[in-house]
Design an enzyme around this catalytic site. Structure first.
Site, mmCIF file in Angstrom:
data_model
loop_
_atom_site.group_PDB
_atom_site.id
_atom_site.type_symbol
_atom_site.label_atom_id
_atom_site.label_comp_id
_atom_site.label_asym_id
_atom_site.label_seq_id
_atom_site.Cartn_x
_atom_site.Cartn_y
_atom_site.Cartn_z
ATOM 1 N N CYS A 1 0.814 -1.214 0.000
ATOM 2 C CA CYS A 1 0.000 0.000 0.000
ATOM 3 C C CYS A 1 0.847 1.263 0.000
ATOM 4 C CB CYS A 1 -0.953 -0.004 1.195
ATOM 5 S SG CYS A 1 -0.131 -0.265 2.780
ATOM 6 N N GLU B 1 -5.137 3.380 -7.026
ATOM 7 C CA GLU B 1 -4.211 2.357 -6.545
ATOM 8 C C GLU B 1 -4.359 1.090 -7.387
ATOM 9 O OE1 GLU B 1 -2.741 0.887 -2.231
ATOM 10 O OE2 GLU B 1 -4.881 0.607 -2.608
#
Length: 462
Positions: free
Chosen positions: A279, A369
């Site tokens: 992440c 993302e």
């Protein structure tokens, strides 16, 4: 195949309420390597009740004794480090060396840090005529992801134990086998029955039941921003605390004075680590216009070296998602300089290490993302333009800045809207707070700041 037919609740292994199971697949060869129970709402309820019953005694346990149990947990995990690494390699597809160096070693460092912190942390302080007490928040519902499966478990469970909380853990369904090893280590460490409980299951079933349960005082979740919003809404309705570590689209800002070759090579390695399933990965590389062509060439060359060195992504669903983003980047006009959407192998959920040039800030691949081995390289005109691009997403989890002089990099980093910035390749620090700004989350993990998430404050006036 490794079959686990029980959940760990109230200090014992017991069958789930239903006979449903979750098959665990090795993403490198698509073979089923294990099974775990698919726990549901009834199992979550049993686990939460066990945690609530165990909470008063554990909360009253002296911090030194809690620290001793954490030290014992560290030893139990250390004794299983080879099995942990092999298990993560099998269920996540991580290359063995990376599993040993990161997936097994980092959780050990974090566990040791909380054992030490629990022993020396002051759980009360004097403020004028008041004594301020820092007390355990209660029962914690911990929901962890698949990308760093043991690290995320330890980063939640260890501080909760140090604080005096009881825990119910729901690990990711893609990587539940290492959670079973963790439960075995907890039992060996002598943590009292009911203080830690493990329920494997599906997110929309067991995870939702845990987040909604009225007996849970804090929900700690790591995962996607979309699911984090749902958990935040559920917790908000019940006025319970949440700690959310969510998505990222971190900027790697290479200032003109930096060692360009080093900054680019380290930046590519950062994105390719764990097959891009990190992440906090620096997935946006920002380079001054005068150095852009050279940086693109360096990045393409570096990425090509990772072809056979990274593992697969975790699942067929994730593979399709990442390849879809690569196709979107091509469709929106980005220039592919390494990799591409084609699967590099016939079997396994592999994605080619991919680098895009001529990426503009508004493109999908520069805003969303991807969670795969995909790097986007963006051009900036001057420092203010670089700052605008770096801060120009809904995320703010991590980042990096490179410059010849540390002071120059620090000055830029102070202006970035993000929770953690690495200066000239700064090393990971298990004591430093980790967490995000904006839609990258709420709260912090690791170190004293991570411990504070599991405490609530009471003041006594004299």
């Amino acid at each position: 195949m490794k079959a686990h037919d029980a959940l760990y609740i109230d200090g014992a292994w017991r069958p789930a309420a239903s006979g449903d199971v979750i098959e665990v697949v090795n993403p490198a060869d698509e073979q089923v390597i294990g099974k775990v129970p698919a726990g549901g709402a009834l199992d979550i309820d049993t686990a939460v009740r066990a945690a609530r019953a165990a909470l008063p005694a554990w909360a009253a346990t002296p911090p030194a004794e809690r620290a001793a149990r954490l030290a014992a947990l560290h030893r139990a995990l250390d004794g299983r480090k080879d099995e942990i690494a092999a298990t993560v390699t099998a269920e996540l597809g991580s290359p063995p060396k990376f599993s040993e160096a990161v997936h097994a070693a980092v959780p050990l460092a974090v566990a040791a840090s909380f054992a030490e912190l629990a022993a020396r942390h002051s759980f009360e302080e004097k403020v004028g005529n008041s004594t301020v007490l820092h007390e355990p928040i209660g029962v914690v519902g911990a929901i962890t992801p698949w990308n760093y499966p043991l690290h995320q478990i330890v980063a939640k469970v260890a501080p909760a134990l140090a604080a005096g909380c009881a825990i119910v853990l729901k690990p990711a369904e893609d990587t539940p086998l290492v959670a079973q090893l963790f439960a075995e280590a907890v039992h060996e460490a002598g943590v009292p029955a009911g203080v830690f409980n493990l329920v494997t299951g599906l997110g929309p079933v067991a995870g939702q039941a845990l987040a909604e349960h009225p007996g849970v005082d804090l929900v700690s979740f790591t995962g996607s921003t979309a699911v984090g919003r749902q958990i935040g809404a559920v917790a908000g309705a019940a006025v319970k605390k949440v700690a959310l570590e969510l998505g990222g689209k971190s900027a790697n800002v290479i200032l003109p004075s930096a060692d360009l070759a080093r900054a680019v090579n380290v930046g590519v390695a950062n994105v390719m680590s764990n097959s891009g399933q990190t992440c906090s990965a620096w997935t946006r590389m920002l380079v001054h216009r005068d150095q852009y062509a050279e940086a693109v060439e360096l990045a393409a060359t570096a990425a090509a070296k990772y072809g056979d060195r990274i593992g697969p992504v975790v699942s067929a669903k994730q593979q399709a998602r990442v390849r879809g983003y690569i196709e979107k980047g091509i469709a929106e006009g980005a220039r592919l300089v390494a990799g591409g959407p084609e699967a590099p192998r016939e079997r396994g959920y592999f994605v080619s290490p991919t680098v895009f040039a001529d990426v503009t800030p508004e493109m999908t691949i520069a805003q969303e993302e991807i969670f795969g081995p995909v790097l986007t390289i963006l051009r900036y005109e001057d420092e203010e333009d670089a700052l605008r691009i770096a801060n120009g997403t809904v995320y703010g989890l991590a980042g990096a800045v490179w410059a010849a002089e540390e002071a120059e990099a620090v000055a830029f980093a102070r202006r970035m809207d993000t929770g953690q910035v690495d200066i000239n390749g700064g090393r990971f620090n298990p004591l430093a707070p980790f967490g995000g700004y904006k839609q990258s989350g709420v709260g912090r993990e690791l170190g004293s700041h991570g411990l504070a998430e599991y405490l609530q404050t009471k003041s006594l006036q004299f």
